[in-house]
Design a protein around this motif. Sequence first.
Motif, short mmCIF file in Angstrom:
data_model
loop_
_atom_site.label_atom_id
_atom_site.label_comp_id
_atom_site.label_asym_id
_atom_site.label_seq_id
_atom_site.Cartn_x
_atom_site.Cartn_y
_atom_site.Cartn_z
N PHE A 25 0.83 -1.20 0.00
CA PHE A 25 0.00 0.00 0.00
C PHE A 25 0.87 1.26 0.00
O PHE A 25 0.56 2.24 -0.69
CB PHE A 25 -0.93 0.01 1.21
N ALA A 26 1.94 1.25 0.80
CA ALA A 26 2.82 2.41 0.85
C ALA A 26 3.49 2.65 -0.50
O ALA A 26 3.55 3.80 -0.99
CB ALA A 26 3.88 2.22 1.94
N ILE A 27 3.97 1.58 -1.14
CA ILE A 27 4.61 1.72 -2.45
C ILE A 27 3.62 2.23 -3.48
O ILE A 27 3.89 3.19 -4.23
CB ILE A 27 5.19 0.37 -2.90
N GLY A 28 2.44 1.61 -3.54
CA GLY A 28 1.45 2.02 -4.52
C GLY A 28 0.95 3.44 -4.30
O GLY A 28 0.81 4.22 -5.26
N ALA A 52 1.30 1.91 9.56
CA ALA A 52 0.88 0.53 9.77
C ALA A 52 2.04 -0.43 9.58
O ALA A 52 2.17 -1.43 10.30
CB ALA A 52 -0.27 0.18 8.83
N LEU A 53 2.91 -0.14 8.61
CA LEU A 53 4.07 -1.00 8.36
C LEU A 53 5.00 -1.02 9.56
O LEU A 53 5.46 -2.09 9.99
CB LEU A 53 4.81 -0.51 7.12
N VAL A 54 5.29 0.14 10.12
CA VAL A 54 6.18 0.20 11.29
C VAL A 54 5.57 -0.56 12.46
O VAL A 54 6.24 -1.34 13.15
CB VAL A 54 6.45 1.67 11.67
N LEU A 55 4.27 -0.34 12.72
CA LEU A 55 3.61 -1.03 13.83
C LEU A 55 3.55 -2.53 13.60
O LEU A 55 3.75 -3.32 14.53
CB LEU A 55 2.20 -0.47 14.01
N ALA A 56 3.27 -2.95 12.36
CA ALA A 56 3.19 -4.37 12.06
C ALA A 56 4.55 -5.05 12.21
O ALA A 56 4.63 -6.20 12.68
CB ALA A 56 2.67 -4.57 10.63
N GLU A 57 5.62 -4.35 11.82
CA GLU A 57 6.97 -4.92 12.00
C GLU A 57 7.26 -5.15 13.48
O GLU A 57 7.81 -6.19 13.87
CB GLU A 57 8.01 -3.98 11.40
N GLY A 58 6.88 -4.18 14.33
CA GLY A 58 7.09 -4.35 15.76
C GLY A 58 6.27 -5.50 16.33
O GLY A 58 6.78 -6.30 17.12
N ALA A 110 11.59 0.38 7.12
CA ALA A 110 10.21 0.85 7.30
C ALA A 110 10.17 2.22 7.97
O ALA A 110 9.40 3.10 7.57
CB ALA A 110 9.42 -0.17 8.12
N ALA A 111 11.01 2.40 8.99
CA ALA A 111 11.05 3.69 9.69
C ALA A 111 11.58 4.79 8.77
O ALA A 111 11.07 5.92 8.77
CB ALA A 111 11.92 3.57 10.94
N TRP A 112 12.59 4.45 7.97
CA TRP A 112 13.14 5.43 7.01
C TRP A 112 12.09 5.80 5.97
O TRP A 112 11.95 6.96 5.60
CB TRP A 112 14.38 4.83 6.36
N LEU A 113 11.37 4.78 5.51
CA LEU A 113 10.30 5.01 4.54
C LEU A 113 9.25 5.96 5.11
O LEU A 113 8.78 6.88 4.44
CB LEU A 113 9.69 3.67 4.16
#
Length: 307
Positions: free
Chosen positions: A23-26, A63-69, A111-114
């Motif tokens: 989703f982030a990429i798109g 959401a990506l950062v939270l999901a990674e954690g 993810a955090a950098w993104l």
Amino acid sequence: MSASGLLIGQVALTALVHVAFAFAIGSALFERWLAADGALARTAPSHAAWHRARASLMAAAFALVLAEGGWLLYEAGAMTGAGVAGGLAALPDVVGTTHVGHAWCVAFAGAAWLLMAALLSRGGRFGAGMFWLGALASAAGTAAIGHAADAGIPSLGWAMQAVHVLATAVWGGVVLAGGLVVLPALDTSITRIALIRLADRVSNVSLAAFCVVLISGLVGAQRGLGGSFAALRGTAWGHVLTLKLSLVLLAVVLGALNRTSALPRLRRSASTLDAHTFRNVLHLEALVMVAIFVTAAVLGLTPPGHT
């Protein structure tokens, strides 16, 4: 927590990582495409679509950062056998002393950098470069966590899996963000030209990304099967892979339907009916993409067929 509960949590969070990354990429691609077409101006007909793409990018990156954690917490619980509570206590050891922990650090840092690049970017090539640097690090870390890293890092298997993760995110991302978020905001006659331009870009980028996904995926499948199709029929990994390939085929059929039928009609007529047809098919393809990401999460937690 029971072993089955941990497994369900791992699958759910792995799938969420995949979906949020895509989703982030798109969303980032749609944001740039719309900005290049003048959608930044508040009076532009497609400004609402740009705003949706921007909001989707922010939400997906968070959401990506939270999901990674969350994924690391469940992974630590599974590694220690002590559940989520025990995994929480073991996090320092998992991060500091295990290969999974080291690979996760790369994925999380990406993810955090993104996320930071998305928050601070004001457009331009530098901001885009920072965003894609984070995306590349996230894909590399994710690839290092899976079976592809069994041969070591760096290795051809790991590199091909990183390419596969990133290409899948591009393909799935333009379908998810386009079908579920951005294109529904272009539902008026005055936004029809913008819709057609985006539809062309979605079709072309999807095709290019799928070609990369196909090549890298075949390499990964051959490695997982150990060169024997017997593993495709006789192992759980082979059964899940077959399901994933079936879903991919369905997504390809839907994409081809849009590219060869709905899109040419939309270019010729610019009618509301053809616009709705393209959007509805893309929406259905987006739902199939979610199923593909869930299946990929299950496949990543299943021992390879050659074992």
